[in-house]
Write a protein that holds these residues in place. Structure first.
Motif, short mmCIF file in Angstrom:
data_model
loop_
_atom_site.label_atom_id
_atom_site.label_comp_id
_atom_site.label_asym_id
_atom_site.label_seq_id
_atom_site.Cartn_x
_atom_site.Cartn_y
_atom_site.Cartn_z
N THR A 21 0.83 -1.20 0.00
CA THR A 21 0.00 0.00 0.00
C THR A 21 0.87 1.25 0.00
O THR A 21 0.60 2.20 -0.75
CB THR A 21 -0.93 0.01 1.23
OG1 THR A 21 -1.86 -1.08 1.12
CG2 THR A 21 -1.71 1.32 1.32
N SER A 41 -6.34 2.99 -2.96
CA SER A 41 -5.52 1.77 -2.95
C SER A 41 -6.29 0.61 -2.33
O SER A 41 -6.13 -0.54 -2.75
CB SER A 41 -4.22 2.02 -2.18
OG SER A 41 -4.44 2.10 -0.78
N MET A 51 2.33 1.70 -3.48
CA MET A 51 1.33 2.22 -4.41
C MET A 51 1.10 3.71 -4.22
O MET A 51 1.17 4.50 -5.16
CB MET A 51 0.00 1.48 -4.23
CG MET A 51 -0.15 0.21 -5.03
SD MET A 51 -1.84 -0.44 -4.97
CE MET A 51 -1.86 -1.21 -3.35
#
Length: 239
Positions: A33, A178, A36
């Motif tokens: 995460t 995300s 991203m």
């Protein structure tokens, strides 16, 4: 002799992940995460800021007014902001596959997240630039500053605290996106929540992912607030 069927509560209890195994599951997801969101925000800031500067300065009263270009660019930004992220993510699957060669994983999630984040951040920064008093830009013009110098010092320089506040909002939105991207197998906390928490009825994992997302958003918000206070003169003097 009849077979005994366990209750739903018993099934859920048996399926719950032990607390000792949560770090093994959540730490890699947290890393995905963060990767991203980090990649997306770098691209969003790099592309969204120039778009915002162009919008602000092509509008009436800007450094280089151009009504036609402003209208087209503003229209494109509005389209990017209009689509809900889940719809956008599904609509551009062919484009995502063309760019990344896949429609799953972190690289596939970065494409729709970036396309959603850029217009959002551009509008936030544009609004921040609008709040800078026109007298500041006029004074920079009168002192003989070039357009680039005026943009860098009189516009972006004065709007730094507000831009940091907008950056905080945008980063939190990307954390939320995300998690949504996890539904297409993008990895990260959202993928763990859907695959292990929702589909397997694992309440322990579901609760852990919710708490982890809340913690991430809280850290980002507190960090953003601290940066805003640090860069705002009158707040810095109070501190």
């Amino acid at each position: 002799m009849g077979l005994s069927i366990p209750s739903a509560v018993a099934i859920h209890t048996l399926a719950d992940t032990p607390l000792t195994e949560l770090p093994e599951l959540l730490v890699p997801a947290l890393g995905e995460t963060l990767a991203m969101v980090g990649i997306v925000m770098l691209i969003v800031v790099a592309l969204g800021t120039p778009i915002a500067v162009a919008l602000h300065n092509m509008a009436p009263g800007g450094l280089f007014e151009h009504a036609g270009t402003y209208t087209v660019l503003s229209w494109i930004v509005n389209i990017g902001r209009s689509l809900p992220f889940l719809v956008l993510m599904a609509a551009i699957v062919p484009f995502t596959r063309f760019v990344t060669g896949t429609n799953i994983g972190i690289s596939a999630a970065v494409v729709p997240m970036t396309l959603a984040g850029i217009p959002f951040f551009a509008r936030l920064v544009e609004n921040c630039l609008r709040d800078v008093p026109r007298s500041v830009t006029a004074a920079a013009r009168a002192s003989g500053g070039s357009p680039l110098q005026i943009i860098r010092t009189a516009q972006l320089g004065e709007a730094v605290p507000a831009i940091l506040g907008g950056l905080t909002i945008n980063t939190i939105a990307m954390i939320e996106y995300s998690a949504i991207a996890g539904t297409i197998g993008a990895g990260g906390i959202g993928y763990v929540a859907v695959t292990y928490g929702y589909q397997r009825f694992d309440q322990t994992v579901m609760l852990a992912t919710v708490l982890l997302l809340i913690a991430m958003v809280t850290v980002v918000q507190l960090t953003g607030d601290a940066l805003v206070r640090t860069t705002t003169p009158h707040l810095r003097r109070r501190a």
